[in-house]
Scaffold this motif. Structure first.
Motif, PDB file in Angstrom:
ATOM      1  N   ILE A  65       0.840  -1.198   0.000  1.00  0.00           N
ATOM      2  CA  ILE A  65       0.000   0.000   0.000  1.00  0.00           C
ATOM      3  C   ILE A  65       0.879   1.254   0.000  1.00  0.00           C
ATOM      4  CG2 ILE A  65      -1.620   1.358   1.410  1.00  0.00           C
ATOM      5  CD1 ILE A  65      -2.833  -1.392   2.259  1.00  0.00           C
ATOM      6  N   GLY A  66       1.936   1.241   0.811  1.00  0.00           N
ATOM      7  CA  GLY A  66       2.843   2.385   0.855  1.00  0.00           C
ATOM      8  C   GLY A  66       3.550   2.637  -0.462  1.00  0.00           C
ATOM      9  N   THR A  98       1.048   3.884  -3.055  1.00  0.00           N
ATOM     10  CA  THR A  98       0.708   5.280  -2.747  1.00  0.00           C
ATOM     11  C   THR A  98       1.836   6.207  -3.176  1.00  0.00           C
ATOM     12  OG1 THR A  98      -0.658   4.565  -0.880  1.00  0.00           O
ATOM     13  CG2 THR A  98       0.048   6.872  -0.890  1.00  0.00           C
ATOM     14  N   VAL A 155       1.409   9.217  -5.880  1.00  0.00           N
ATOM     15  CA  VAL A 155       1.724  10.592  -5.493  1.00  0.00           C
ATOM     16  C   VAL A 155       2.883  11.132  -6.320  1.00  0.00           C
ATOM     17  CG1 VAL A 155       2.627  12.014  -3.596  1.00  0.00           C
ATOM     18  CG2 VAL A 155       0.780  10.393  -3.170  1.00  0.00           C
TER      19      VAL A 155
END
Length: 172
Positions: free
Chosen positions: A35-36, A39, A43
């Motif tokens: 998930i990190g 993300t 971004v």
């Protein structure tokens, strides 16, 4: 279950619980990392220039999470199974069918350990594109998880052989 069979299966079950205690947080950490990384990838693409290694890390994490989560599912009996034919059999034939099925799974997992290890060795010269990581590390999840699933299948086989009839009677 007799005291003798309990004393035999108890340490094996404790090892299963220990493996579960290692794999479960590993899958959770892998999901959090995935998930990190995704993300960060989103971004960085929207706000800045794309970070090149995120796609590769996400792909490798997904592969590892899939194998380890599959191992957990296997241990908990959560994989897809069509059991209506076996459930319709008389108790003795049902037990024999389950033993035969468990033996087939065990044989497949042992073969996957051997084949996965060979494949890992064949790919050892290859490096990943962005991270320059040896693909041995990426492919090592195959024999590792197959070995753990072999252990789970072995314990299941022992349970069926030692205490199969009682287990059959307690199944709803």
């Amino acid at each position: 279950m007799t005291t003798k069979t309990q004393s035999l299966l108890k340490p094996l079950k404790r090892i299963e619980q220990g493996l579960d205690a290692i794999i479960q947080p590993l899958v959770f950490a892998g999901m959090a990392a995935l998930i990190g990384v995704i993300t960060l990838q989103i971004v960085s693409r929207v706000m800045f220039s794309a970070v090149g290694w995120t796609e590769e890390v996400a792909r490798f994490l997904l592969v590892w999470i899939t194998f380890f989560a599959g191992t957990l599912a296997f241990q908990r009996g959560r994989h897809i199974a069509v059991t209506f034919a076996v459930d319709a059999l008389p108790v003795r034939l049902r037990q024999a069918a389950r033993i035969a099925g468990t033996l087939a799974v065990l044989a497949f997992m042992v073969a996957l350990v051997v084949i996965g290890y060979r494949y890992m060795q064949v790919q050892s010269f290859q490096k990943s594109a962005s991270l320059r990581l040896s693909m041995t590390y990426v492919y090592s999840v195959i024999p590792l998880c197959a070995a753990v699933m072999s252990w789970y299948a072995f314990v299941d086989l022992l349970e069926l052989l030692i205490d199969g009839e009682r287990r059959e009677e307690s199944v709803p």
